[in-house]
Design an enzyme around this catalytic site. Sequence first.
Site, PDB file in Angstrom:
ATOM      1  N   HIS A 117       5.941 -45.586  19.716  1.00  0.00           N
ATOM      2  CA  HIS A 117       6.861 -46.309  18.831  1.00  0.00           C
ATOM      3  C   HIS A 117       7.353 -45.387  17.715  1.00  0.00           C
ATOM      4  O   HIS A 117       6.562 -44.619  17.152  1.00  0.00           O
ATOM      5  CB  HIS A 117       6.161 -47.530  18.241  1.00  0.00           C
ATOM      6  CG  HIS A 117       5.607 -48.452  19.284  1.00  0.00           C
ATOM      7  ND1 HIS A 117       4.263 -48.493  19.600  1.00  0.00           N
ATOM      8  CD2 HIS A 117       6.232 -49.312  20.115  1.00  0.00           C
ATOM      9  CE1 HIS A 117       4.084 -49.375  20.577  1.00  0.00           C
ATOM     10  NE2 HIS A 117       5.256 -49.887  20.917  1.00  0.00           N
ATOM     11  N   HIS A 158       4.124 -47.758  10.611  1.00  0.00           N
ATOM     12  CA  HIS A 158       5.198 -48.753  10.466  1.00  0.00           C
ATOM     13  C   HIS A 158       5.221 -49.383   9.062  1.00  0.00           C
ATOM     14  O   HIS A 158       6.056 -50.260   8.813  1.00  0.00           O
ATOM     15  CB  HIS A 158       5.062 -49.861  11.516  1.00  0.00           C
ATOM     16  CG  HIS A 158       5.112 -49.367  12.931  1.00  0.00           C
ATOM     17  ND1 HIS A 158       6.107 -48.515  13.382  1.00  0.00           N
ATOM     18  CD2 HIS A 158       4.300 -49.594  13.994  1.00  0.00           C
ATOM     19  CE1 HIS A 158       5.885 -48.245  14.671  1.00  0.00           C
ATOM     20  NE2 HIS A 158       4.803 -48.872  15.050  1.00  0.00           N
TER      21      HIS A 158
HETATM   22 ZN   LIG Z   1       2.580 -47.476  18.829  1.00  0.00          ZN
END
Ligand SMILES: [Zn+2]
Length: 325
Positions: A160, A121
């Site tokens: 994610h 991320h």
């Molecule tokens: Zn994750």
Amino acid sequence: MLPFKLIYSDGYDLSLGAHVFPSQKFRWIREKCLADGIATAEDFLAPEPAPDEDILRVHSQEWVRKLKTGKLTLVEVTRLEIPWSAATQRAFWLSAGGSTLASRRALADGCGFNLGGGFHHAYHDHGEGFCAIHDVAIAIRRLQADGAIQTAMVVDLDVHHGNGTAAIFTADPSVFTLSMHQENNYPHPKPPSDIDVGLRDFTRDEEYLKLLDDALAEAFRRFAADAARRPPINPVAGATGLGDLLWYLAGADPYVEDQLGGLGLTINGLMERDRKVIAAARSRGIPIAITFAGGYARRVEDTVQIHVNTILAAREAFGTTDEHS
Ligand SMILES: [Zn+2]
């Protein structure tokens, strides 16, 4: 003895205290490998922190300066979702060094593991979602700079979406990005990867594994088709056009019992997933580097087991070199 190396440092622990991210898990994975007789001390290699020169191939000077001096704004710390300390900074730099070393070991041995890392991320100029710097991108850029690889594929199966990966490698034909994730989950928005498979809530093993087969086949087909359009800079001997290195982010959080995930995979389903990705690389002769990314199971033992199973899946695929057995 394992037929590949496990890159690990006690310094990988982000020292977060009580936090949904169990950053002690890296140590527990190592301990379980030793306790279960999967690995011996010689199977582990310790990384050095990545040099700032390597970090700066991916991240802005301003962001690196803030991380190194601890001068993050309240907004930046809130977005990162973890407290910041000197130990945390060192852990991220070690993780980036670890992913670089795992990449090199993958080229040498066919497979390399970084027990820490997968901070997908992190963006060029900011961090978020527990990720301050993008260890995998830093590793890929370093190996490209060294001329060790020209191209790479990133297969991200964390629950994610790999937003930082997609953003960093956008419009870069040398790195192909595939993210298969829960659509209705963090992050929002999701910048486009080369292939995004956004799964519906509670997707279970059978459907997941079918979609994974399709996505991997499509990724290799498209990456090979794109090869003709890539500039032939530092071509790697024997390159197939399928990528000189495959990076696999084997997140444990598609697990049905994950606190931050909403998919329905079982522990066995996740190991089957690992087998498929590893076989996809191995059958094509592509070196594979693996890291663990997220995992927030209600029982932390499950997270550790899922990660250890990824090592076992690789051992199945690469065989054992244990001369004592
Ligand atoms: Zn994750």
